[in-house]
Design an enzyme around this catalytic site. Structure first.
Site, PDB file in Angstrom:
ATOM      1  N   HIS A   1      52.876  43.291  24.869  1.00  0.00           N
ATOM      2  CA  HIS A   1      54.259  43.382  25.345  1.00  0.00           C
ATOM      3  C   HIS A   1      55.141  43.737  24.157  1.00  0.00           C
ATOM      4  CE1 HIS A   1      57.735  42.700  27.872  1.00  0.00           C
ATOM      5  NE2 HIS A   1      58.263  42.017  26.873  1.00  0.00           N
TER       6      HIS A   1
ATOM      7  N   ASP B   1      53.958  38.157  31.706  1.00  0.00           N
ATOM      8  CA  ASP B   1      54.147  37.909  30.255  1.00  0.00           C
ATOM      9  C   ASP B   1      54.135  36.415  29.923  1.00  0.00           C
ATOM     10  OD1 ASP B   1      56.593  40.532  30.366  1.00  0.00           O
ATOM     11  OD2 ASP B   1      54.441  40.676  29.934  1.00  0.00           O
TER      12      ASP B   1
END
Ligand code: GRF
Length: 198
Positions: A110, A151
């Protein structure tokens, strides 16, 4: 040797970083066995072909039930005896059945320092736009295990990158890729594969 599938949706620069690291002998515990693209336009498929890695497309149809899509994806991963999955710029939301099948065997890159600028809606340039809007002086990238929270899985690695006064989202994205993503993702692939019992 851990058999790794890399899931991609776009340009595949993170895939290329993994390919290059493997070629340089930096990922001895894993072999790149498969690239799965969410669409047939992904340049990542060209990168896979150039590296002699099998590439397939598993596209979630517009009205397809997400669990059904997950079953199709799992069948492809099983057919290729995949032990570990790497999400590298992969934009399709994965269903529970896929995430559970690869618990602590699936990782994602990410482009921020989680928990900043992450979660639903934070992907690609949007992440860097939010970082610049907030005025942070440092951002970076995170590799984490994938769980059912976008995430939200355990953090594996992070690397900080300076934000400069004249940065645009595009300039910042490139710096985060070059100075963080392309470094920590290949390292994480080796670290996780090395610790896996297969
Ligand atoms: C990158 O910014 C990555 O952080 C995000 O997807 C973007 C494209 O990656 N996950 P790639 O060039 O397709 O690897």
């Amino acid at each position: 040797m851990v058999r790794v599938a890399v899931l991609v949706s776009g340009g595949g620069t993170n895939l290329q970083a993994i390919i290059d690291a493997k070629a340089a002998g930096k990922i001895p515990s894993a072999e790149l066995s498969l690239v799965v693209a969410s669409n047939d336009k992904a340049y990542a498929l060209t990168r896979a072909a150039n590296a002699g890695i099998k590439g397939v497309v598993v596209h979630k149809e517009k009205d397809e039930d997400i669990a059904h899509y997950g079953q199709r994806l799992l069948a492809v991963l099983k057919e290729n005896a995949i032990d570990m999955v790497v999400l590298a710029g992969f934009l399709t939301i994965l269903p529970e059945n896929v995430i559970q099948a690869y618990d602590h065997k699936m990782i994602n890159i990410h482009p921020s320092l989680i928990p900043s600028f992450c979660g639903a809606g934070f992907y690609g340039l949007k992440v860097h736009e939010a970082a610049l809007a907030k005025g942070v002086k440092v951002t970076g990238a995170t590799v984490h295990f994938v769980n059912e929270i976008p995430d939200g899985g355990d953090i594996i690695a992070q690397k900080a990158v300076e934000v400069l006064p004249d940065d645009t989202p595009e300039i910042l994205q490139k710096r985060v890729m070059e100075q963080a993503e392309w470094i920590i993702l290949p390292r994480a692939v080796e670290d996780v594969a090395k610790n896996m019992e297969v």
